[in-house]
Design a protein around this motif. Sequence first.
Motif, PDB file in Angstrom:
ATOM      1  N   ARG A 125      -7.742   9.638   6.754  1.00  0.00           N
ATOM      2  CA  ARG A 125      -8.691   9.015   5.816  1.00  0.00           C
ATOM      3  C   ARG A 125      -8.415   9.470   4.384  1.00  0.00           C
ATOM      4  O   ARG A 125      -8.413   8.663   3.451  1.00  0.00           O
ATOM      5  CB  ARG A 125     -10.129   9.359   6.248  1.00  0.00           C
ATOM      6  CG  ARG A 125     -11.160   8.593   5.494  1.00  0.00           C
ATOM      7  CD  ARG A 125     -11.186   7.173   5.962  1.00  0.00           C
ATOM      8  NE  ARG A 125     -12.210   6.454   5.241  1.00  0.00           N
ATOM      9  CZ  ARG A 125     -12.114   5.187   4.943  1.00  0.00           C
ATOM     10  NH1 ARG A 125     -11.079   4.500   5.330  1.00  0.00           N
ATOM     11  NH2 ARG A 125     -13.056   4.580   4.283  1.00  0.00           N
ATOM     12  N   ASP A 126      -8.158  10.779   4.201  1.00  0.00           N
ATOM     13  CA  ASP A 126      -7.885  11.310   2.862  1.00  0.00           C
ATOM     14  C   ASP A 126      -6.598  10.726   2.283  1.00  0.00           C
ATOM     15  O   ASP A 126      -6.540  10.388   1.101  1.00  0.00           O
ATOM     16  CB  ASP A 126      -7.809  12.838   2.889  1.00  0.00           C
ATOM     17  CG  ASP A 126      -9.174  13.481   3.107  1.00  0.00           C
ATOM     18  OD1 ASP A 126     -10.203  12.798   2.895  1.00  0.00           O
ATOM     19  OD2 ASP A 126      -9.214  14.666   3.498  1.00  0.00           O
ATOM     20  N   GLU A 127      -5.554  10.620   3.114  1.00  0.00           N
ATOM     21  CA  GLU A 127      -4.286  10.053   2.642  1.00  0.00           C
ATOM     22  C   GLU A 127      -4.457   8.585   2.249  1.00  0.00           C
ATOM     23  O   GLU A 127      -3.927   8.153   1.223  1.00  0.00           O
ATOM     24  CB  GLU A 127      -3.209  10.160   3.719  1.00  0.00           C
ATOM     25  CG  GLU A 127      -2.689  11.558   3.951  1.00  0.00           C
ATOM     26  CD  GLU A 127      -1.746  11.631   5.140  1.00  0.00           C
ATOM     27  OE1 GLU A 127      -0.760  12.380   5.024  1.00  0.00           O
ATOM     28  OE2 GLU A 127      -1.988  10.948   6.163  1.00  0.00           O
ATOM     29  N   THR A 128      -5.203   7.845   3.057  1.00  0.00           N
ATOM     30  CA  THR A 128      -5.425   6.429   2.763  1.00  0.00           C
ATOM     31  C   THR A 128      -6.170   6.264   1.447  1.00  0.00           C
ATOM     32  O   THR A 128      -5.773   5.471   0.589  1.00  0.00           O
ATOM     33  CB  THR A 128      -6.204   5.740   3.904  1.00  0.00           C
ATOM     34  OG1 THR A 128      -5.454   5.855   5.108  1.00  0.00           O
ATOM     35  CG2 THR A 128      -6.449   4.274   3.606  1.00  0.00           C
ATOM     36  N   LEU A 129      -7.248   7.020   1.264  1.00  0.00           N
ATOM     37  CA  LEU A 129      -8.039   6.904   0.033  1.00  0.00           C
ATOM     38  C   LEU A 129      -7.240   7.339  -1.189  1.00  0.00           C
ATOM     39  O   LEU A 129      -7.323   6.712  -2.252  1.00  0.00           O
ATOM     40  CB  LEU A 129      -9.334   7.700   0.159  1.00  0.00           C
ATOM     41  CG  LEU A 129     -10.330   7.158   1.194  1.00  0.00           C
ATOM     42  CD1 LEU A 129     -11.533   8.079   1.329  1.00  0.00           C
ATOM     43  CD2 LEU A 129     -10.768   5.743   0.840  1.00  0.00           C
ATOM     44  N   ALA A 130      -6.441   8.401  -1.058  1.00  0.00           N
ATOM     45  CA  ALA A 130      -5.617   8.860  -2.182  1.00  0.00           C
ATOM     46  C   ALA A 130      -4.580   7.799  -2.554  1.00  0.00           C
ATOM     47  O   ALA A 130      -4.350   7.523  -3.734  1.00  0.00           O
ATOM     48  CB  ALA A 130      -4.937  10.186  -1.836  1.00  0.00           C
ATOM     49  N   LEU A 131      -3.958   7.189  -1.549  1.00  0.00           N
ATOM     50  CA  LEU A 131      -2.967   6.149  -1.801  1.00  0.00           C
ATOM     51  C   LEU A 131      -3.628   4.926  -2.436  1.00  0.00           C
ATOM     52  O   LEU A 131      -3.096   4.333  -3.377  1.00  0.00           O
ATOM     53  CB  LEU A 131      -2.255   5.772  -0.497  1.00  0.00           C
ATOM     54  CG  LEU A 131      -1.131   4.747  -0.610  1.00  0.00           C
ATOM     55  CD1 LEU A 131      -0.042   5.206  -1.569  1.00  0.00           C
ATOM     56  CD2 LEU A 131      -0.547   4.475   0.778  1.00  0.00           C
ATOM     57  N   MET A 132      -4.797   4.563  -1.958  1.00  0.00           N
ATOM     58  CA  MET A 132      -5.517   3.428  -2.531  1.00  0.00           C
ATOM     59  C   MET A 132      -5.862   3.681  -3.997  1.00  0.00           C
ATOM     60  O   MET A 132      -5.733   2.781  -4.831  1.00  0.00           O
ATOM     61  CB  MET A 132      -6.778   3.125  -1.718  1.00  0.00           C
ATOM     62  CG  MET A 132      -6.486   2.545  -0.347  1.00  0.00           C
ATOM     63  SD  MET A 132      -7.975   2.150   0.584  1.00  0.00           S
ATOM     64  CE  MET A 132      -8.233   0.466   0.044  1.00  0.00           C
ATOM     65  N   ARG A 133      -6.277   4.900  -4.323  1.00  0.00           N
ATOM     66  CA  ARG A 133      -6.578   5.233  -5.718  1.00  0.00           C
ATOM     67  C   ARG A 133      -5.338   5.077  -6.599  1.00  0.00           C
ATOM     68  O   ARG A 133      -5.406   4.507  -7.677  1.00  0.00           O
ATOM     69  CB  ARG A 133      -7.128   6.651  -5.836  1.00  0.00           C
ATOM     70  CG  ARG A 133      -8.632   6.734  -5.688  1.00  0.00           C
ATOM     71  CD  ARG A 133      -9.161   8.104  -6.066  1.00  0.00           C
ATOM     72  NE  ARG A 133      -8.616   9.188  -5.266  1.00  0.00           N
ATOM     73  CZ  ARG A 133      -9.034   9.553  -4.071  1.00  0.00           C
ATOM     74  NH1 ARG A 133     -10.039   8.916  -3.508  1.00  0.00           N
ATOM     75  NH2 ARG A 133      -8.483  10.552  -3.423  1.00  0.00           N
ATOM     76  N   GLN A 134      -4.207   5.587  -6.122  1.00  0.00           N
ATOM     77  CA  GLN A 134      -2.971   5.482  -6.898  1.00  0.00           C
ATOM     78  C   GLN A 134      -2.569   4.041  -7.164  1.00  0.00           C
ATOM     79  O   GLN A 134      -2.029   3.723  -8.220  1.00  0.00           O
ATOM     80  CB  GLN A 134      -1.810   6.144  -6.146  1.00  0.00           C
ATOM     81  CG  GLN A 134      -1.797   7.632  -6.137  1.00  0.00           C
ATOM     82  CD  GLN A 134      -0.505   8.095  -5.499  1.00  0.00           C
ATOM     83  OE1 GLN A 134       0.521   8.146  -6.151  1.00  0.00           O
ATOM     84  NE2 GLN A 134      -0.569   8.415  -4.210  1.00  0.00           N
ATOM     85  N   LEU A 135      -2.818   3.179  -6.188  1.00  0.00           N
ATOM     86  CA  LEU A 135      -2.360   1.795  -6.269  1.00  0.00           C
ATOM     87  C   LEU A 135      -3.442   0.827  -6.767  1.00  0.00           C
ATOM     88  O   LEU A 135      -3.263  -0.382  -6.691  1.00  0.00           O
ATOM     89  CB  LEU A 135      -1.829   1.343  -4.906  1.00  0.00           C
ATOM     90  CG  LEU A 135      -0.655   2.154  -4.362  1.00  0.00           C
ATOM     91  CD1 LEU A 135      -0.198   1.624  -3.015  1.00  0.00           C
ATOM     92  CD2 LEU A 135       0.504   2.177  -5.345  1.00  0.00           C
ATOM     93  N   HIS A 136      -4.557   1.377  -7.243  1.00  0.00           N
ATOM     94  CA  HIS A 136      -5.644   0.557  -7.793  1.00  0.00           C
ATOM     95  C   HIS A 136      -6.242  -0.368  -6.727  1.00  0.00           C
ATOM     96  O   HIS A 136      -6.577  -1.519  -7.004  1.00  0.00           O
ATOM     97  CB  HIS A 136      -5.154  -0.277  -8.988  1.00  0.00           C
ATOM     98  CG  HIS A 136      -4.391   0.501 -10.003  1.00  0.00           C
ATOM     99  ND1 HIS A 136      -5.009   1.377 -10.869  1.00  0.00           N
ATOM    100  CD2 HIS A 136      -3.065   0.568 -10.270  1.00  0.00           C
ATOM    101  CE1 HIS A 136      -4.091   1.938 -11.636  1.00  0.00           C
ATOM    102  NE2 HIS A 136      -2.898   1.463 -11.285  1.00  0.00           N
TER     103      HIS A 136
END
Length: 192
Positions: A125-136
């Motif tokens: 979940r943390d990796e997904t949310l961090a990646l989503m933040r990076q990619l807007h």
Amino acid sequence: MQQKRQRWLGIGIIVLAIGLVFGLGFPLPMVGEHKQGKIALNEHVTLPLKIEPHTRVVLLYFGYVGCRTICVPSLSEIAQVFNTLSSDEKKSVVFYFVDISKEKVDSESFAYYFHKSFQGVHLSRDETLALMRQLHAYQSDALVSDGDVYHTGHLYLITRESPSDLFVLKSIYFTRPFDTQNIITDIQKELL
């Protein structure tokens, strides 16, 4: 007269809310180059994925298994892109379907259904949310209709800086249906 005024006030609030959601839901670079349904960027990103050394272009899409309204048509269009690439080009391009579900489901089979080279992944979940933040990107846990989860339906084109393992977000394709010819052209430019 009072009811008419309240109705117009309600309509005004709805229009204002839609404007705020639209304005805040998309990154500012979208204001610039959107003629072809894409945003051109040049941002370094960190990918929590195992990417083969020969891969030069990463296409990434956030979704979930069972998403009929956005994911199924989008993945079909992305499969058209892959079917158009030459066999040499396909060797340097990888597509990841990043499952945003809280629970792990069979995202590998779901992605494979659309194209045998598509990779479905379920990150923490943390990796997904961090990646989503990076990619807007964004998602909402609120259900909208028929069990669908509201989420970004964009396609991300990411390139590898040679010879390192640094990755750069080059384009976000946000208009659906995707302009598949534009995506193919962009991939081919990156592979030159």
